[in-house]
Scaffold this motif. Structure first.
Motif, PDB file in Angstrom:
ATOM      1  N   SER A 187       0.839  -1.198   0.000  1.00  0.00           N
ATOM      2  CA  SER A 187       0.000   0.000   0.000  1.00  0.00           C
ATOM      3  C   SER A 187       0.875   1.251   0.000  1.00  0.00           C
ATOM      4  N   ALA A 188       0.277   2.391  -0.325  1.00  0.00           N
ATOM      5  CA  ALA A 188       1.029   3.648  -0.404  1.00  0.00           C
ATOM      6  C   ALA A 188       1.616   4.043   0.937  1.00  0.00           C
ATOM      7  N   ASP A 189       0.935   3.703   2.038  1.00  0.00           N
ATOM      8  CA  ASP A 189       1.460   4.046   3.356  1.00  0.00           C
ATOM      9  C   ASP A 189       2.443   3.007   3.878  1.00  0.00           C
ATOM     10  N   GLY A 190       2.653   1.942   3.112  1.00  0.00           N
ATOM     11  CA  GLY A 190       3.627   0.921   3.485  1.00  0.00           C
ATOM     12  C   GLY A 190       3.194   0.007   4.606  1.00  0.00           C
ATOM     13  N   LYS A 191       1.945   0.136   5.068  1.00  0.00           N
ATOM     14  CA  LYS A 191       1.512  -0.598   6.251  1.00  0.00           C
ATOM     15  C   LYS A 191       0.680  -1.835   5.938  1.00  0.00           C
ATOM     16  N   SER A 192       0.401  -2.080   4.667  1.00  0.00           N
ATOM     17  CA  SER A 192      -0.334  -3.288   4.281  1.00  0.00           C
ATOM     18  C   SER A 192       0.334  -3.909   3.058  1.00  0.00           C
ATOM     19  N   VAL A 193       0.433  -5.226   3.046  1.00  0.00           N
ATOM     20  CA  VAL A 193       1.003  -5.943   1.908  1.00  0.00           C
ATOM     21  C   VAL A 193       0.081  -7.099   1.553  1.00  0.00           C
ATOM     22  N   ASP A 229      -4.568   2.931   1.067  1.00  0.00           N
ATOM     23  CA  ASP A 229      -4.755   2.742   2.504  1.00  0.00           C
ATOM     24  C   ASP A 229      -5.019   1.291   2.879  1.00  0.00           C
ATOM     25  N   GLY A 230      -4.941   0.392   1.896  1.00  0.00           N
ATOM     26  CA  GLY A 230      -5.128  -1.028   2.168  1.00  0.00           C
ATOM     27  C   GLY A 230      -6.568  -1.464   2.285  1.00  0.00           C
ATOM     28  N   LYS A 231      -7.523  -0.549   2.079  1.00  0.00           N
ATOM     29  CA  LYS A 231      -8.934  -0.902   2.251  1.00  0.00           C
ATOM     30  C   LYS A 231      -9.434  -1.785   1.118  1.00  0.00           C
ATOM     31  N   TYR A 232      -8.986  -1.534  -0.106  1.00  0.00           N
ATOM     32  CA  TYR A 232      -9.468  -2.278  -1.270  1.00  0.00           C
ATOM     33  C   TYR A 232      -8.342  -3.111  -1.870  1.00  0.00           C
ATOM     34  N   ILE A 233      -8.660  -4.356  -2.199  1.00  0.00           N
ATOM     35  CA  ILE A 233      -7.706  -5.249  -2.843  1.00  0.00           C
ATOM     36  C   ILE A 233      -8.391  -5.918  -4.022  1.00  0.00           C
ATOM     37  N   ALA A 234      -7.844  -5.737  -5.205  1.00  0.00           N
ATOM     38  CA  ALA A 234      -8.337  -6.424  -6.398  1.00  0.00           C
ATOM     39  C   ALA A 234      -7.426  -7.606  -6.677  1.00  0.00           C
ATOM     40  N   PHE A 235      -7.988  -8.648  -7.280  1.00  0.00           N
ATOM     41  CA  PHE A 235      -7.204  -9.853  -7.567  1.00  0.00           C
ATOM     42  C   PHE A 235      -7.882 -10.647  -8.672  1.00  0.00           C
ATOM     43  N   LYS A 253     -12.179  -6.746  -3.389  1.00  0.00           N
ATOM     44  CA  LYS A 253     -12.581  -7.027  -2.003  1.00  0.00           C
ATOM     45  C   LYS A 253     -12.487  -5.750  -1.174  1.00  0.00           C
ATOM     46  N   ASP A 254     -13.576  -5.400  -0.500  1.00  0.00           N
ATOM     47  CA  ASP A 254     -13.584  -4.325   0.478  1.00  0.00           C
ATOM     48  C   ASP A 254     -13.213  -4.958   1.817  1.00  0.00           C
ATOM     49  N   MET A 255     -12.016  -4.638   2.329  1.00  0.00           N
ATOM     50  CA  MET A 255     -11.533  -5.320   3.515  1.00  0.00           C
ATOM     51  C   MET A 255     -12.252  -4.876   4.785  1.00  0.00           C
ATOM     52  N   GLN A 256     -12.978  -3.771   4.727  1.00  0.00           N
ATOM     53  CA  GLN A 256     -13.729  -3.330   5.907  1.00  0.00           C
ATOM     54  C   GLN A 256     -15.102  -3.991   5.969  1.00  0.00           C
ATOM     55  N   SER A 257     -15.817  -4.007   4.848  1.00  0.00           N
ATOM     56  CA  SER A 257     -17.158  -4.596   4.842  1.00  0.00           C
ATOM     57  C   SER A 257     -17.147  -6.087   4.510  1.00  0.00           C
ATOM     58  N   GLY A 258     -16.084  -6.535   3.852  1.00  0.00           N
ATOM     59  CA  GLY A 258     -15.998  -7.933   3.444  1.00  0.00           C
ATOM     60  C   GLY A 258     -16.679  -8.238   2.127  1.00  0.00           C
ATOM     61  N   THR A 259     -17.310  -7.252   1.501  1.00  0.00           N
ATOM     62  CA  THR A 259     -18.014  -7.488   0.243  1.00  0.00           C
ATOM     63  C   THR A 259     -17.034  -7.726  -0.904  1.00  0.00           C
ATOM     64  N   VAL A 260     -17.461  -8.540  -1.846  1.00  0.00           N
ATOM     65  CA  VAL A 260     -16.665  -8.854  -3.031  1.00  0.00           C
ATOM     66  C   VAL A 260     -17.453  -8.430  -4.270  1.00  0.00           C
ATOM     67  N   GLU A 269      -5.014   4.612  -6.314  1.00  0.00           N
ATOM     68  CA  GLU A 269      -4.721   4.761  -4.891  1.00  0.00           C
ATOM     69  C   GLU A 269      -5.983   4.819  -4.033  1.00  0.00           C
ATOM     70  N   ASP A 270      -7.047   5.436  -4.530  1.00  0.00           N
ATOM     71  CA  ASP A 270      -8.277   5.507  -3.750  1.00  0.00           C
ATOM     72  C   ASP A 270      -9.214   4.329  -3.997  1.00  0.00           C
ATOM     73  N   GLY A 271      -8.810   3.412  -4.866  1.00  0.00           N
ATOM     74  CA  GLY A 271      -9.593   2.213  -5.124  1.00  0.00           C
ATOM     75  C   GLY A 271     -10.778   2.410  -6.033  1.00  0.00           C
ATOM     76  N   SER A 272     -10.896   3.586  -6.663  1.00  0.00           N
ATOM     77  CA  SER A 272     -12.085   3.869  -7.470  1.00  0.00           C
ATOM     78  C   SER A 272     -11.959   3.406  -8.915  1.00  0.00           C
ATOM     79  N   ARG A 273     -10.745   3.139  -9.378  1.00  0.00           N
ATOM     80  CA  ARG A 273     -10.541   2.667 -10.749  1.00  0.00           C
ATOM     81  C   ARG A 273      -9.609   1.459 -10.755  1.00  0.00           C
TER      82      ARG A 273
END
Length: 374
Positions: free
Chosen positions: A54-60, A114-120, A142-149, A171-175
Motif C-alpha cells: 500500500s502507499a502508506d507501506g503498512k499493508s502488503v 490505505d489497504g482498504k481495497y484489494i483487487a485480484f 474485495k472491500d476489507m472493511q465490509s468484506g463485500t466482493v 490509490e483511492d480504489g475507485s478505478r
C-alpha cells in the motif's frame, strides 16, 4: 521507505529458506520482517509470491500456496492474503462474506493506498454472484472493511463474468485497469487482447488499449492472446502497457515491443520508449512480453526495462511530459528484473545480477534514488 519482496534466502527475517516467503523492509530502521507467517509466527509452509504494498507501506497483499497463514484454509489452492503492520496479522482476501473459501485459485493482488481495497484474479465461482461456474479467470474487488466482493470483469450483455486478469488499482480504489482477451465492450471487434478500466459507480467498462486515433490497434508481431500487465497511476488518470502493435501512434517503424501510456478520460496515447533524441529502440522495450510498466502517482514518471542497445541502459526512467530520460542501470548483457517506482518517482527498485552495493558481494534487490519527486 518501505519495500515488499520475495526471497527464499535462509536466515532472512528468520526464514529457513525452505519455501519462498514475503518480506517487508523498512529502509529507515533497517528492519526486515518475514510477513508470510501464521499468527503463531510460523513461516508459510508453501511458496508465496507477488507482493503488492500500500502507499502508506503498512499493508502488503500477496498470493500464497501456504495452508497455515490463517486458521481455516482447506481449499488446497493458491489464495490471496493481506498482512497489516499495525496489527501484525494476516487476513484472507480471496474469500466471500461469511468466510466462504474460494473453490478455485486466486492470485495477482493489487492494493489501494490505505489497504482498504484489494483487487485480484481468480477462477473461483463462490466469491460473488455473476460467475458462471466455469474455469474462466475473472477480476474481483474485495472491500476489507465490509468484506463485500465485487465482480469487476463483468460482461455487460450477460451480466456474468467475462474474463480478466492482471488488475492494477488506483490509490483511492475507485478505478481498476485489467487485461482480457474476450470482448467486454461493444466497440471491441479486433479479436485481440485489450486493457479495460472499471470505475466505481459506472457499470460500463472502458477500453483503453486503442490507438491515438481511437481505432483498433493491429496485432504487431505478438500473439492475439498475449498476456499483458497494465499499470494505472495512483490518481487513476493514466494506464501504461506494452505492445508490438505498429499503429498505436504515428511513426512507429521499429517492429519491436514499445511502452505506451493512455490518458483514460481523453484517450490520448503517447509512446514512451524513445531515446532522448527521439530514437526508436532497436530491441524490445520492456524486456518481458507484456511486462508491467510502473508509473508514479500523478503519471509524471514511468520506469521500464529495455534490451535496446541505443537507449543508453537497461533500466530507464522517463518523464511523460518532457521526455527527459534518466538512466538507472547502464549495464548491457546483465539480467535485470522488472523495475518498480515509488509514489512520487524519487526511488526506483529492481533486482539485478549486478553487484551494485559495495558493502555486499552479491546480487539482489536494490533501491536507487532518482533525484526527482519529493
Amino acid at each position: 521507505r518501505y519495500i515488499a519482496f520475495v526471497s527464499y534466502a535462509p536466515g532472512l527475517g528468520g526464514s529457513t529458506g525452505k519455501f519462498r516467503q514475503i518480506f517487508w523492509r523498512d529502509r529507515k530502521t533497517g528492519e526486515t520482517r518475514l510477513i508470510s507467517a501464521s499468527a503463531a509466527g510460523g513461516e508459510g509452509n508453501q511458496n508465496s509470491h507477488a507482493p503488492a504494498i500500500s502507499a502508506d507501506g503498512k499493508s502488503v497483499a500477496f498470493e500464497s500456496y501456504a495452508t497455515n497463514l490463517v486458521p481455516i484454509d482447506t481449499n488446497g489452492v493458491r489464495d490471496v492474503f493481506v498482512w497489516n503492520y499495525d496489527k501484525n496479522t494476516i487476513s484472507a482476501v480471496s474469500d466471500a462474506p461469511g468466510g466462504i473459501e474460494a473453490n478455485s485459485e486466486a492470485f495477482q493482488p493489487t492494493i489501494s493506498g490505505d489497504g482498504k481495497y484489494i483487487a485480484f484474479s481468480s477462477s473461483a465461482s463462490t466469491l460473488t454472484s455473476g460467475v458462471d461456474g466455469t474455469s474462466t479467470v475473472n477480476v474481483f474487488l474485495k472491500d476489507m472493511q465490509s468484506g463485500t466482493v465485487t465482480l469487476i470483469s463483468r460482461n455487460p450483455k450477460t451480466g456474468k463474468g467475462g474474463g480478466g486478469s492482471n488488475p492494477s488499482i488506483s490509490e483511492d480504489g475507485s478505478r481498476i485497469a485489467f487485461y482480457n482477451y474476450f470482448p467486454l465492450t461493444e466497440d471491441d471487434k479486433n479479436t485481440l487482447w485489450d486493457i479495460y478500466v472499471w470505475q466505481r459507480g459506472n457499470p460500463q467498462l472502458k477500453r483503453v488499449s486503442m490507438t491515438s486515433e481511437r481505432t483498433d490497434r493491429d496485432q504487431g508481431s505478438e500473439s492475439s492472446s498475449r498476456v499483458v500487465a497494465p499499470a494505472i497511476s495512483g490518481d487513476g488518470r493514466f494506464v501504461t502497457f506494452a505492445t508490438t502493435a505498429k499503429n498505436m501512434v504515428g511513426g512507429d517503424t521499429n517492429g519491436v515491443q514499445d511502452v505506451f501510456v493512455t490518458e483514460i478520460d481523453t484517450g490520448r496515447v503517447t509512446r514512451l520508449s524513445l531515446g532522448k533524441d527521439g530514437q526508436e529502440p532497436d530491441s524490445d522495450t520492456p524486456i518481458g512480453q507484456g511486462e508491467k510498466i510502473s508509473i508514479s502517482y500523478d503519471g509524471s514518471w514511468v520506469v521500464f526495462s529495455s534490451n535496446a542497445k541505443n537507449l543508453g541502459g537497461n533500466i530507464l526512467l522517463k518523464n511523460v511530459s518532457t521526455g527527459e530520460i534518466k538512466i538507472i542501470s547502464t549495464a548491457q548483457g546483465i539480467s535485470v528484473a522488472r523495475p518498480d517506482i515509488s509514489r512520487n518517482g524519487n526511488f526506483v527498485v529492481f533486482g539485478t545480477s549486478q553487484q551494485l552495493d559495495g558493502r555486499f558481494k552479491s546480487s539482489g534487490i536494490f533501491a536507487v534514488g532518482t533525484g526527482v519527486g519529493k
